[in-house]
Design a protein around this motif. Structure first.
Motif, mmCIF file in Angstrom:
data_model
loop_
_atom_site.group_PDB
_atom_site.id
_atom_site.type_symbol
_atom_site.label_atom_id
_atom_site.label_comp_id
_atom_site.label_asym_id
_atom_site.label_seq_id
_atom_site.Cartn_x
_atom_site.Cartn_y
_atom_site.Cartn_z
ATOM 1 N N ILE A 256 51.204 89.241 69.513
ATOM 2 C CA ILE A 256 51.023 90.241 68.357
ATOM 3 C C ILE A 256 49.482 90.295 68.123
ATOM 4 O O ILE A 256 48.856 91.275 68.183
ATOM 5 C CB ILE A 256 51.677 89.679 67.135
ATOM 6 C CG1 ILE A 256 53.110 89.937 67.114
ATOM 7 C CG2 ILE A 256 50.997 90.419 65.826
ATOM 8 C CD1 ILE A 256 53.370 91.299 66.839
ATOM 9 N N THR A 418 59.283 94.664 65.375
ATOM 10 C CA THR A 418 58.202 94.152 64.829
ATOM 11 C C THR A 418 57.156 95.476 64.492
ATOM 12 O O THR A 418 56.693 96.248 65.173
ATOM 13 C CB THR A 418 57.226 93.180 65.478
ATOM 14 O OG1 THR A 418 58.127 92.145 65.825
ATOM 15 C CG2 THR A 418 55.871 92.921 64.872
ATOM 16 N N LEU A 420 53.539 96.980 62.784
ATOM 17 C CA LEU A 420 52.158 96.568 62.244
ATOM 18 C C LEU A 420 51.661 97.646 61.224
ATOM 19 O O LEU A 420 51.690 98.770 61.701
ATOM 20 C CB LEU A 420 51.225 96.061 63.495
ATOM 21 C CG LEU A 420 51.894 95.137 64.142
ATOM 22 C CD1 LEU A 420 50.705 94.902 65.626
ATOM 23 C CD2 LEU A 420 51.732 93.653 63.502
ATOM 24 N N SER A 438 51.998 92.139 59.506
ATOM 25 C CA SER A 438 53.267 92.110 60.466
ATOM 26 C C SER A 438 54.393 92.053 59.557
ATOM 27 O O SER A 438 54.754 91.429 58.666
ATOM 28 C CB SER A 438 53.388 90.850 61.455
ATOM 29 O OG SER A 438 54.589 90.996 62.054
#
Length: 502
Positions: A256, A418, A420, A438
């Protein structure tokens, strides 16, 4: 006394004439109402410029000249001022409270002259009627920014319900029920309070998480030891770990972190407006009464900057939930009636990278847009939803995020994603402190649903709009499969597949 005529509030007299004033039609004049007593909405001595052909005065929220409840002898719809050719006339509306012009009771209506004094009921509040002479009385003498503000206050206010119905029809035609634009929270006290509450909850959640992590330390250490032993024996544990992460939706923080420099906080700095008559000006988004919002964007490895369309062309998405954004609505009306609107943006990443963009740089799919006429030829539109809520621009930057078009259209139900972005503006503390946050979501159905990735267990918020939705591949790397578009209710989300971007 003038002969009484039948008066009825009309869109043409409000929105239609307001548009003509905004567009600077030659010869259009305005008048001034001077408030001679302070109220909740106006102070004594304030000069209120009126640019529309009809206004109403009273305590009703739809009145353009409004008095608060302390003025009990002012009716909810007390009186109106209406254009009649080159003249203005005062019309009595209230059936219970009188209106006086220069001390004389108005039975039905009476023509107004420069310097007249209007009084609402005996001993009620007074207003001076002033018509500036010469060029000073022309609407075009008022700056464009001020005209836009007056249009919002005077033309749209009485018709919020009608415009809301129009917006609802447009939204239904577009196929998605709600788009969320996040106004810069520094400008909005209510949102600031919400952010403070969220930060408190986040801190509490982090405290709980720290406690749980502390309790799990020994188990994690044991697992690490076992995995290390397996790695020494087979040399394949790294890949196995990644496969486990893909299957369970666990987040690899190192992977990430590698994505963060390519995720951008994006917001407008100014808006260029060109009216149908050719007059142009620039609105500074840092000023009050000027539209301002924010969102998320990201850079792909092929040098393409991607975000949601409603972040770039916010004026085409002027319904926020059930509320009308009047500032955006008037830009929409200008854009749809012969004018032009162009926004200037700044996009900033955690690495300090800064990209300057304009809305006309972006490629946009407008095929699903809906256009309707209000009245008197005035058009309004609503941007399309579904898989058209994306915008991209070639910026020639290198080293962006990997993306997987094939996977974006064939995700399995239950796949963990996920996301962002900058929910509620959080993570964008300043130009030198950009920290994407996140969030997660779960694919709700196999493949696409009406052209979008439908998610459940969705915990991204407004402000994440335009951000990347990511999956981890078997090599432990994240790749983009979609663009955050909208949320509906508490758990359902809409993500535009990255395959929509050419």
């Amino acid at each position: 006394m003038a002969q009484a005529t039948s008066y009825k509030r009309s869109l043409a007299g409000s929105v239609g004439s307001g548009m003509k004033s905004v567009f600077g039609d030659k010869g259009r004049r305005f008048y001034i109402l001077e408030h001679k007593i302070s109220s909740k909405y106006h102070r004594a001595g304030e000069s209120q410029r009126i640019i529309v052909d009809e206004i109403e005065i009273g305590r009703d929220p739809r009145c353009q000249v409004r008095f608060d409840e302390q003025f009990s002898t002012v009716s909810r719809r007390h009186a109106a001022i209406v254009r009649d050719g080159d003249n203005w006339k005062l019309i009595q509306l209230s059936k219970t409270n009188s209106t006086y012009l220069n001390g004389h009771k108005v039975e039905n209506e009476w023509y107004l002259q420069n310097g007249d004094e209007i009084q609402l009921s005996t001993n009620g509040p007074k207003l001076g009627f002033i018509t500036p002479s010469g060029d000073k009385g022309l609407v075009k003498s008022i700056g464009m920014t001020a005209r836009l503000s007056l249009f919002r206050q005077q033309a749209l206010r009485p018709y919020k319900t009608a415009v809301s119905i129009l917006a609802a029809c447009l939204i239904l035609g577009c196929g998605i029920g709600a788009f969320y634009l996040h106004e810069l929270y520094q400008k909005n006290q209510e949102q600031a309070e919400l952010i403070a509450l969220n930060e408190k909850r986040h801190a509490e959640a982090m405290a709980v998480q720290d406690s749980l992590l502390t309790k799990a330390t020994s188990e994690r250490e044991k697992l690490t030891t076992e995995l290390t032993n397996l790695k020494s024996q087979f040399g394949k544990v790294s890949k196995q770990q990644r496969n486990i992460a893909v299957a369970t939706g666990n987040i690899d923080n190192a992977a990430i972190n590698a994505c963060l420099p390519n995720v951008f906080f994006i917001y407008p700095t100014s808006i260029d407006v060109t009216l149908p008559n050719g007059e142009s000006g620039t609105l500074d988004c840092s000023e009050s009464n000027v539209p301002s919002w924010s969102g998320t964007g990201f850079l792909l490895e092929n040098g393409t900057f991607v975000t949601a369309r409603h972040v770039i062309e916010a004026w085409n998405f002027w319904m926020n939930g059930n509320n009308i954004d009047e500032d955006l609505a008037q830009l929409n009306a200008i854009m749809n009636n012969g004018g032009k609107v162009r926004a200037h943006f700044v996009a900033i990443s955690s690495s300090g990278k800064r990209i300057n963009l304009t809305s006309d740089q972006f490629s946009i799919n407008r095929s699903a847009d809906q256009v309707r006429h209000i009245e008197d030829g005035v058009k309004m539109s609503m941007g399309g939803g579904g898989n058209t809520d994306f915008a991209y621009a070639r910026v020639g930057q290198s080293g962006g995020l990997k993306f997987n078009k094939a996977a974006s259209t064939s995700l399995d139900r239950g796949t963990k994603l996920t996301v962002l972005g900058f929910p509620l503006g959080l993570g964008a503390n300043s130009a030198t402190s950009i920290k994407p946050i996140s969030s997660t979501a779960t694919v709700g159905v196999d493949g696409l649903d009406r052209g979008v990735i439908l998610t459940s267990e969705t915990n991204f918020e407004q402000g994440c709009s335009g951000g990347p939705a990511l999956i981890m591949d078997e090599n432990g790397n994240y790749s983009v499969i979609g663009i955050v578009s909208a949320i509906a209710g508490r758990n359902t989300g809409f993500i535009v597949p990255i395959s929509s971007v050419n």
